[in-house]
Design a protein around this motif. Structure first.
Motif, PDB file in Angstrom:
ATOM      1  N   MET A 104       0.822  -1.217   0.000  1.00 13.05           N
ATOM      2  CA  MET A 104       0.000   0.000   0.000  1.00 13.05           C
ATOM      3  C   MET A 104       0.857   1.268   0.000  1.00 13.05           C
ATOM      4  SD  MET A 104      -2.804  -1.589  -0.072  1.00 13.05           S
ATOM      5  CE  MET A 104      -3.906  -0.188  -0.013  1.00 13.05           C
ATOM      6  N   ASN A 106       2.026   3.370  -2.253  1.00 14.83           N
ATOM      7  CA  ASN A 106       1.574   4.557  -2.983  1.00 14.83           C
ATOM      8  C   ASN A 106       0.440   5.270  -2.257  1.00 14.83           C
ATOM      9  OD1 ASN A 106       3.445   4.126  -4.994  1.00 14.83           O
ATOM     10  ND2 ASN A 106       2.050   2.931  -6.265  1.00 14.83           N
ATOM     11  N   GLU A 107      -0.481   4.494  -1.713  1.00 16.82           N
ATOM     12  CA  GLU A 107      -1.586   5.100  -0.957  1.00 16.82           C
ATOM     13  C   GLU A 107      -1.073   5.779   0.302  1.00 16.82           C
ATOM     14  OE1 GLU A 107      -5.417   3.453  -0.300  1.00 16.82           O
ATOM     15  OE2 GLU A 107      -5.177   1.968  -1.886  1.00 16.82           O
ATOM     16  N   ASN A 110       0.531   9.056  -0.631  1.00 10.23           N
ATOM     17  CA  ASN A 110      -0.465  10.059  -1.016  1.00 10.23           C
ATOM     18  C   ASN A 110      -1.443  10.379   0.104  1.00 10.23           C
ATOM     19  OD1 ASN A 110       0.587  10.235  -3.616  1.00 10.23           O
ATOM     20  ND2 ASN A 110      -0.614   8.483  -4.313  1.00 10.23           N
ATOM     21  N   MET A 112      -3.854   8.552   3.468  1.00 11.52           N
ATOM     22  CA  MET A 112      -5.050   7.716   3.542  1.00 11.52           C
ATOM     23  C   MET A 112      -6.293   8.532   3.894  1.00 11.52           C
ATOM     24  SD  MET A 112      -4.222   4.592   2.841  1.00 11.52           S
ATOM     25  CE  MET A 112      -5.531   3.594   3.542  1.00 11.52           C
ATOM     26  N   ILE A 123      -4.668  -0.203   6.264  1.00  8.13           N
ATOM     27  CA  ILE A 123      -3.538  -0.594   5.401  1.00  8.13           C
ATOM     28  C   ILE A 123      -3.434  -2.114   5.348  1.00  8.13           C
ATOM     29  CG2 ILE A 123      -0.987  -0.734   5.383  1.00  8.13           C
ATOM     30  CD1 ILE A 123      -1.672   1.889   4.342  1.00  8.13           C
ATOM     31  N   LYS A 126      -6.531  -3.992   3.732  1.00  4.31           N
ATOM     32  CA  LYS A 126      -6.539  -3.923   2.263  1.00  4.31           C
ATOM     33  C   LYS A 126      -5.462  -4.824   1.674  1.00  4.31           C
ATOM     34  CE  LYS A 126      -8.542   0.630   1.289  1.00  4.31           C
ATOM     35  NZ  LYS A 126      -8.337   1.922   0.605  1.00  4.31           N
ATOM     36  N   SER A 162      -2.912  -3.428  -6.787  1.00  2.00           N
ATOM     37  CA  SER A 162      -3.672  -2.610  -5.825  1.00  2.00           C
ATOM     38  C   SER A 162      -4.057  -1.269  -6.446  1.00  2.00           C
ATOM     39  CB  SER A 162      -2.849  -2.380  -4.548  1.00  2.00           C
ATOM     40  OG  SER A 162      -1.803  -1.446  -4.779  1.00  2.00           O
ATOM     41  N   GLN A 163      -3.353  -0.885  -7.512  1.00  2.10           N
ATOM     42  CA  GLN A 163      -3.653   0.354  -8.230  1.00  2.10           C
ATOM     43  C   GLN A 163      -4.629   0.037  -9.370  1.00  2.10           C
ATOM     44  OE1 GLN A 163      -1.714   3.218  -7.053  1.00  2.10           O
ATOM     45  NE2 GLN A 163      -1.341   1.644  -5.535  1.00  2.10           N
TER      46      GLN A 163
END
Length: 501
Positions: A104, A106-107, A110, A112, A123, A126, A162-163
């Motif tokens: 996770m 990248n998330e 950026n 959550m 996190i 997911k 996941s993206q």
């Protein structure tokens, strides 16, 4: 389902002394699995790095559904739905973070939430969900540094899916995977195809490409050669397009007189994988360690090289018992290892080809109170480059700028200068094209002719059959069976590799 078309037109790129791509065209569309293949140094990984935004100094244009796409960074590529899973997994993962945090990432970067607060439970929930969808049983809270190579590969693939991606690039994804893990990967790839994702599959394993892919594009020497439908071509046609010539016999024919025993191992064990392992290798003999991914072959190779501690057992070199506390001890004794993870353990990627080739044998090039004789060092490097056919612009080119096959030749070449007694090769052809494989096989046969004792560890059973004299089949860190290669076959090797008794 509406298709999205990707076009790369007249892509060229240069690095110091190398024109890596020359006016290359590449086209694919969503809902297809597209193979990209070529010999090491053909430019396929470079082309995909351009698409993924890793290189921004290229010329040419990229179009998505006829509209020009400006891709100059990885973020740009991701905004267009382009994701890449690189071949060298350790360079793409953060070892001191958990599996979930890596998936996770990248998330997390950026944020959550609106206040940039990381919700740790979310996190891991997911990440666990993504891993479960892939049938990968790795705890989300486990540190990446504790994973096997195969598990790391799966974490990287999990991060990519996941993206929301339209185009997924997989660079040699099956190299570290077992057969069962490869089947799972293929299931995931087919699911992505069904969801209208384009998967671009870079691999040297032609049978896999013919099993999974719809289209295939061949590159050679930085240029586009041909694009074909998989159903309308053959493996031999593709190999000839890759090499620009007819395929010759891969495995060299050689007759070597087997001499006295050089290396003898008795009852070797470590703290984790190896259990009561015994073997011997004679002068001029090539002995295989066959087994599936995770069987313990790499652990055995490292233990014989002093790179991992042993808890029991004895190692003898020409009847002298060795006490290997480190690789330094092994090198001094006359043992060389070409490791599986070449970029991490086999070469110094940020150093020159000369530095890499001469590093283990610097004593040869020192004089006058340990001053280095740069001329003799450079000449020795040049001789080795010519002998092995290493494709490099100069002797001072950094190893990171070479193709995978040429990096592997450097990893092997540095030990040839030391003139060791025992050469251990751990998956030496991983990620290497058919042309470079042939070079490596001939090199190993030449070492055998010189009376060297050779250990060849691989999960590629065809290579075991083609290059070895004897074979120890490894299962769960133990010898399941010792066989004479000329009196066995791939089916029997696979039987014992999977725990057959």
């Amino acid at each position: 389902m509406e298709k999205t078309i990707l076009e790369m037109k007249n892509i060229s790129i240069e690095f110091p002394g190398v024109k890596a791509l020359n006016n290359v065209n590449f086209t694919t569309e969503t809902g297809t699995i597209h193979a990209l293949i070529g010999a090491n140094g053909a430019g396929k990984s470079t082309l995909m790095k351009v698409l993924a935004g890793a290189y921004n100094h290229y010329t040419g244009e990229i179009f998505i559904d006829g509209k020009k796409a400006s891709i100059k960074s990885p973020k740009d590529a991701q905004n267009y739905g382009i994701q890449i899973v690189y071949q060298e997994v350790d360079t793409a993962l953060i070892p001191y973070l958990t599996v979930g945090e890596n998936i996770m990432l990248n998330e997390m970067v950026n944020g959550m939430g609106t206040k940039q607060i990381v919700k740790w439970n979310e996190i891991h929930e997911k990440a666990t969900e993504i891993l479960a969808s892939m049938h990968v049983h790795v705890p989300s809270k486990k540190l990446v540094s504790e994973l096997t190579l195969a598990e790391k590969q799966m974490v990287l693939i999990a991060r990519s899916i996941s993206q929301q991606c339209k185009f997924l690039i997989l660079d040699e994804p099956t190299a570290p995977l077992s057969m069962s893990e490869t089947k799972e990967l293929f299931r995931i790839v087919r699911d992505l195809k069904a969801k209208n994702v384009a998967v671009i599959f870079i691999s040297h394993r032609l049978p896999e490409l013919f099993e999974i892919c719809d289209d295939i594009t061949v590159m050679r020497n930085g240029e586009f050669v041909v694009k074909e439908k998989i159903a309308e071509t053959t493996q031999n046609n593709i190999i000839e397009a890759m090499l620009g010539k007819k395929l010759e016999e891969q495995f060299p024919k050689y007759n070597v007189k087997i001499g006295d025993s050089v290396l003898t191992v008795k009852g070797l064990s470590d703290k984790e994988k190896i259990k009561d392992f015994s073997m011997y290798v004679k002068e001029g003999e090539i002995v295989g360690l066959a087994g599936l991914v995770g069987a313990g072959k790499t652990e055995i190779c490292k233990a014989l090289f002093g790179a991992s501690p042993i808890t029991a057992g004895e190692i003898y070199l020409k009847n002298n018992q060795l006490n290997l506390k480190s690789p330094y001890d092994a090198v001094r004794a006359g043992i060389a290892l070409v490791p599986e993870e070449r970029r991490k353990e086999g070469v110094l990627v940020f150093e020159s080809v000369t530095t890499n080739l001469t590093a283990p044998s610097l004593k040869k090039f020192t004089k006058y109170l340990s001053f280095l004789d740069f001329n003799s060092e450079k000449n020795a490097a040049k001789d080795m480059i010519n002998q092995l056919g290493i494709k490099t612009p100069t002797t001072e080119t950094k190893v990171q700028n070479l193709s995978g096959g040429n990096q592997q030749k450097v990893a092997i070449g540095k030990w040839l200068l030391t003139d060791a007694d025992v050469y251990i090769f751990d998956e030496p052809t991983k990620g290497v094209d058919v042309g470079a494989k042939k070079d490596i096989f001939e090199l190993i046969a030449e070492l055998a002719k010189r009376g060297k004792a050779i250990i060849y560890a691989t999960c590629e059973l065809s290579e075991i059959m083609g290059i070895t004299d004897r074979v120890y089949v490894i299962y769960d860190g133990q010898v399941a069976k010792e066989l004479e290669t000329s009196k066995t076959n791939e089916e029997e090797l696979l039987f014992y590799s999977t725990g057959g008794r």
